[in-house]
Design a protein around this motif. Structure first.
Motif, PDB file in Angstrom:
ATOM      1  N   ASP A   6       1.150  -1.338   0.047  1.00 55.00           N
ATOM      2  CA  ASP A   6       0.091   0.249  -0.015  1.00 55.00           C
ATOM      3  C   ASP A   6       0.657   1.354   0.400  1.00 55.00           C
ATOM      4  OD1 ASP A   6       0.857  -0.922   2.876  1.00 55.00           O
ATOM      5  OD2 ASP A   6      -0.861   0.679   3.842  1.00 55.00           O
ATOM      6  N   ILE A   7       1.705   1.698   0.820  1.00 60.05           N
ATOM      7  CA  ILE A   7       3.283   2.487   0.706  1.00 60.05           C
ATOM      8  C   ILE A   7       3.076   2.172  -0.921  1.00 60.05           C
ATOM      9  CG2 ILE A   7       5.006   3.164   1.712  1.00 60.05           C
ATOM     10  CD1 ILE A   7       4.391   1.916   4.837  1.00 60.05           C
ATOM     11  N   ALA A   8       3.946   1.491  -0.899  1.00 64.35           N
ATOM     12  CA  ALA A   8       4.668   1.445  -2.261  1.00 64.35           C
ATOM     13  C   ALA A   8       4.095   2.114  -3.445  1.00 64.35           C
ATOM     14  CB  ALA A   8       5.288  -0.133  -3.227  1.00 64.35           C
ATOM     15  N   HIS A   9       2.364   1.706  -3.680  1.00 62.21           N
ATOM     16  CA  HIS A   9       1.644   1.510  -3.922  1.00 62.21           C
ATOM     17  C   HIS A   9       1.182   3.566  -4.616  1.00 62.21           C
ATOM     18  CE1 HIS A   9      -1.648   2.294  -6.974  1.00 62.21           C
ATOM     19  NE2 HIS A   9      -3.312   2.853  -5.905  1.00 62.21           N
ATOM     20  N   ARG A  10       1.300   4.008  -2.480  1.00 65.01           N
ATOM     21  CA  ARG A  10       1.488   5.432  -2.386  1.00 65.01           C
ATOM     22  C   ARG A  10       2.665   6.159  -3.853  1.00 65.01           C
ATOM     23  NH1 ARG A  10      -1.148   4.046   2.505  1.00 65.01           N
ATOM     24  NH2 ARG A  10       0.928   4.500   3.009  1.00 65.01           N
ATOM     25  N   ARG A  11       3.205   5.718  -3.263  1.00 65.92           N
ATOM     26  CA  ARG A  11       4.655   6.227  -3.655  1.00 65.92           C
ATOM     27  C   ARG A  11       4.757   6.875  -5.488  1.00 65.92           C
ATOM     28  NH1 ARG A  11       9.186   4.127   0.162  1.00 65.92           N
ATOM     29  NH2 ARG A  11       8.905   5.480   1.745  1.00 65.92           N
ATOM     30  N   HIS A  12       4.101   5.214  -5.524  1.00 67.76           N
ATOM     31  CA  HIS A  12       3.945   5.259  -7.126  1.00 67.76           C
ATOM     32  C   HIS A  12       3.259   6.169  -7.514  1.00 67.76           C
ATOM     33  CE1 HIS A  12       3.634   3.866 -11.499  1.00 67.76           C
ATOM     34  NE2 HIS A  12       2.454   3.361 -11.125  1.00 67.76           N
ATOM     35  N   THR A  13       1.592   6.170  -7.000  1.00 65.48           N
ATOM     36  CA  THR A  13       0.677   7.303  -7.551  1.00 65.48           C
ATOM     37  C   THR A  13       1.305   8.468  -7.325  1.00 65.48           C
ATOM     38  OG1 THR A  13      -0.630   5.218  -6.808  1.00 65.48           O
ATOM     39  CG2 THR A  13      -1.711   7.562  -7.178  1.00 65.48           C
ATOM     40  N   HIS A  14       1.875   9.466  -6.499  1.00 71.28           N
ATOM     41  CA  HIS A  14       2.593  10.048  -6.261  1.00 71.28           C
ATOM     42  C   HIS A  14       3.480  10.921  -7.402  1.00 71.28           C
ATOM     43  CE1 HIS A  14       2.801  14.160  -3.197  1.00 71.28           C
ATOM     44  NE2 HIS A  14       4.134  13.720  -3.222  1.00 71.28           N
ATOM     45  N   ALA A  15       4.365   9.985  -7.400  1.00 73.51           N
ATOM     46  CA  ALA A  15       5.728  10.312  -8.678  1.00 73.51           C
ATOM     47  C   ALA A  15       4.497  10.160 -10.506  1.00 73.51           C
ATOM     48  CB  ALA A  15       6.429   8.988  -8.844  1.00 73.51           C
ATOM     49  N   ARG A  16       3.768   9.779 -10.133  1.00 74.65           N
ATOM     50  CA  ARG A  16       3.156   9.584 -11.549  1.00 74.65           C
ATOM     51  C   ARG A  16       2.135  10.930 -11.498  1.00 74.65           C
ATOM     52  NH1 ARG A  16       0.998   4.761 -14.954  1.00 74.65           N
ATOM     53  NH2 ARG A  16       2.864   4.075 -14.957  1.00 74.65           N
ATOM     54  N   SER A  17       2.024  11.794 -10.643  1.00 72.30           N
ATOM     55  CA  SER A  17       0.988  13.269 -10.848  1.00 72.30           C
ATOM     56  C   SER A  17       2.130  14.399 -10.361  1.00 72.30           C
ATOM     57  CB  SER A  17       0.579  13.219  -8.983  1.00 72.30           C
ATOM     58  OG  SER A  17      -0.140  12.358  -8.679  1.00 72.30           O
ATOM     59  N   HIS A  18       2.884  13.669  -9.590  1.00 71.04           N
ATOM     60  CA  HIS A  18       4.337  14.832  -9.773  1.00 71.04           C
ATOM     61  C   HIS A  18       4.641  14.763 -11.209  1.00 71.04           C
ATOM     62  CE1 HIS A  18       4.836  16.596  -6.276  1.00 71.04           C
ATOM     63  NE2 HIS A  18       5.030  15.773  -6.051  1.00 71.04           N
ATOM     64  N   ALA A  19       4.911  13.885 -11.880  1.00 69.76           N
ATOM     65  CA  ALA A  19       5.758  13.359 -13.393  1.00 69.76           C
ATOM     66  C   ALA A  19       4.065  14.340 -13.926  1.00 69.76           C
ATOM     67  CB  ALA A  19       5.718  12.488 -13.705  1.00 69.76           C
ATOM     68  N   ARG A  20       3.385  14.146 -14.231  1.00 67.23           N
ATOM     69  CA  ARG A  20       2.213  14.560 -14.680  1.00 67.23           C
ATOM     70  C   ARG A  20       2.502  16.103 -15.111  1.00 67.23           C
ATOM     71  NH1 ARG A  20      -1.132  10.593 -12.366  1.00 67.23           N
ATOM     72  NH2 ARG A  20      -1.906   9.111 -14.143  1.00 67.23           N
ATOM     73  N   ARG A  21       2.224  16.525 -13.929  1.00 71.47           N
ATOM     74  CA  ARG A  21       2.612  19.046 -13.685  1.00 71.47           C
ATOM     75  C   ARG A  21       3.667  18.642 -14.383  1.00 71.47           C
ATOM     76  NH1 ARG A  21       5.375  21.184 -10.018  1.00 71.47           N
ATOM     77  NH2 ARG A  21       6.351  19.596  -8.579  1.00 71.47           N
ATOM     78  N   LEU A  22       4.815  18.083 -14.202  1.00 73.23           N
ATOM     79  CA  LEU A  22       5.736  18.856 -14.879  1.00 73.23           C
ATOM     80  C   LEU A  22       5.474  18.310 -16.690  1.00 73.23           C
ATOM     81  CD1 LEU A  22       8.429  17.064 -12.284  1.00 73.23           C
ATOM     82  CD2 LEU A  22       8.250  19.620 -12.653  1.00 73.23           C
ATOM     83  N   ALA A  23       4.887  17.511 -16.835  1.00 71.64           N
ATOM     84  CA  ALA A  23       4.885  17.069 -18.322  1.00 71.64           C
ATOM     85  C   ALA A  23       4.357  17.963 -18.563  1.00 71.64           C
ATOM     86  CB  ALA A  23       4.394  16.047 -18.429  1.00 71.64           C
ATOM     87  N   MET A  24       3.498  18.546 -18.336  1.00 72.52           N
ATOM     88  CA  MET A  24       2.041  19.298 -18.372  1.00 72.52           C
ATOM     89  C   MET A  24       3.114  21.529 -18.778  1.00 72.52           C
ATOM     90  SD  MET A  24      -0.350  22.550 -16.260  1.00 72.52           S
ATOM     91  CE  MET A  24       0.373  22.623 -15.038  1.00 72.52           C
ATOM     92  N   GLN A  25       3.528  21.272 -17.586  1.00 73.32           N
ATOM     93  CA  GLN A  25       4.677  22.334 -17.481  1.00 73.32           C
ATOM     94  C   GLN A  25       5.665  22.482 -18.849  1.00 73.32           C
ATOM     95  OE1 GLN A  25       5.667  22.691 -13.345  1.00 73.32           O
ATOM     96  NE2 GLN A  25       4.882  23.539 -12.554  1.00 73.32           N
ATOM     97  N   ALA A  26       6.569  21.053 -19.026  1.00 69.95           N
ATOM     98  CA  ALA A  26       7.028  21.432 -19.976  1.00 69.95           C
ATOM     99  C   ALA A  26       6.070  21.412 -21.108  1.00 69.95           C
ATOM    100  CB  ALA A  26       7.848  19.959 -19.477  1.00 69.95           C
ATOM    101  N   LEU A  27       5.378  20.402 -21.523  1.00 70.31           N
ATOM    102  CA  LEU A  27       4.410  21.229 -22.864  1.00 70.31           C
ATOM    103  C   LEU A  27       4.004  22.092 -22.662  1.00 70.31           C
ATOM    104  CD1 LEU A  27       2.318  17.538 -22.547  1.00 70.31           C
ATOM    105  CD2 LEU A  27       3.840  17.817 -24.214  1.00 70.31           C
ATOM    106  N   TYR A  28       3.494  23.000 -21.906  1.00 70.05           N
ATOM    107  CA  TYR A  28       3.279  24.401 -21.856  1.00 70.05           C
ATOM    108  C   TYR A  28       4.538  25.566 -22.352  1.00 70.05           C
ATOM    109  CZ  TYR A  28       2.555  28.984 -20.018  1.00 70.05           C
ATOM    110  OH  TYR A  28       2.258  30.589 -20.153  1.00 70.05           O
ATOM    111  N   GLN A  29       5.257  25.530 -22.719  1.00 70.28           N
ATOM    112  CA  GLN A  29       6.826  25.277 -22.640  1.00 70.28           C
ATOM    113  C   GLN A  29       7.356  24.979 -24.197  1.00 70.28           C
ATOM    114  OE1 GLN A  29      10.283  23.865 -20.263  1.00 70.28           O
ATOM    115  NE2 GLN A  29      12.136  25.094 -21.601  1.00 70.28           N
ATOM    116  N   TRP A  30       6.696  24.208 -24.351  1.00 69.41           N
ATOM    117  CA  TRP A  30       7.185  23.698 -25.626  1.00 69.41           C
ATOM    118  C   TRP A  30       5.854  24.146 -26.816  1.00 69.41           C
ATOM    119  CZ3 TRP A  30       3.512  20.956 -28.808  1.00 69.41           C
ATOM    120  CH2 TRP A  30       3.699  19.997 -29.562  1.00 69.41           C
ATOM    121  N   GLN A  31       5.034  24.539 -25.804  1.00 68.44           N
ATOM    122  CA  GLN A  31       4.079  24.938 -26.997  1.00 68.44           C
ATOM    123  C   GLN A  31       4.461  26.560 -27.080  1.00 68.44           C
ATOM    124  OE1 GLN A  31       0.105  22.764 -25.324  1.00 68.44           O
ATOM    125  NE2 GLN A  31       0.902  24.400 -24.932  1.00 68.44           N
ATOM    126  N   LEU A  32       5.143  27.186 -25.999  1.00 71.80           N
ATOM    127  CA  LEU A  32       4.937  28.364 -26.650  1.00 71.80           C
ATOM    128  C   LEU A  32       6.590  28.858 -26.928  1.00 71.80           C
ATOM    129  CD1 LEU A  32       3.601  30.180 -22.954  1.00 71.80           C
ATOM    130  CD2 LEU A  32       2.780  30.093 -25.152  1.00 71.80           C
TER     131      LEU A  32
END
Length: 146
Positions: A6-32
């Motif tokens: 359960d802890i490993a799953h939460r860490r994995h989920t949290h890491a993916r959420s961070h990856a999404r946020r950073l990907a959104m920021q990187a895509l924003y940068q790419w678009q502009l």
């Protein structure tokens, strides 16, 4: 000592959420900026925030969305009330990111994709932009994951 599942799953989920946020920021940068996606990817390799993120998932999202923008836009556009170019850049990045996940990441439940996109739109998008993102991604999810 092994980490409880359960802890490993939460860490994995949290890491993916961070990856999404950073990907959104990187895509924003790419678009502009129009910089090549690989150049932007290299910039994020040194970002201290990346320590919290799933690097491989971030990489997959950034390179996947930038490689398939035309196909993703084709899946999104029928559900828009305006041309894609008129969509707020943050919301455009989120729509593309979510459409990519819906199409290429079947292991991620569609409700998670929608929830994450809406949460990021609430935090980084225009006022009430989360409602727009929610409505569009809900329709894209129905079309891609019938």
């Amino acid at each position: 000592m092994t980490i409880p599942p359960d802890i490993a799953h939460r860490r994995h989920t949290h890491a993916r959420s961070h990856a999404r946020r950073l990907a959104m920021q990187a895509l924003y940068q790419w678009q502009l900026t129009g910089y090549p996606a690989r150049e932007i990817l290299n910039q994020y390799a040194d970002d201290p925030e990346m320590e919290k993120a799933d690097w491989e998932y971030f990489r997959r999202l950034l390179l996947g969305v930038t490689a398939e923008t035309a196909q993703l836009d084709a899946a999104i556009t029928p559900h828009l009330d305006r041309p894609m170019e008129q969509v707020d850049p943050v919301e455009r990045a989120l729509l593309r990111l979510a459409a990519y996940e819906l199409h290429h990441c079947p292991e991620v439940p569609y409700k998670v994709v929608i929830h994450e996109a809406v949460a990021l739109a609430k935090k980084y998008g225009a006022e009430q932009g989360h409602r727009f993102v929610n409505g569009v991604i809900d329709k894209v999810a129905a079309a891609l994951r019938h």
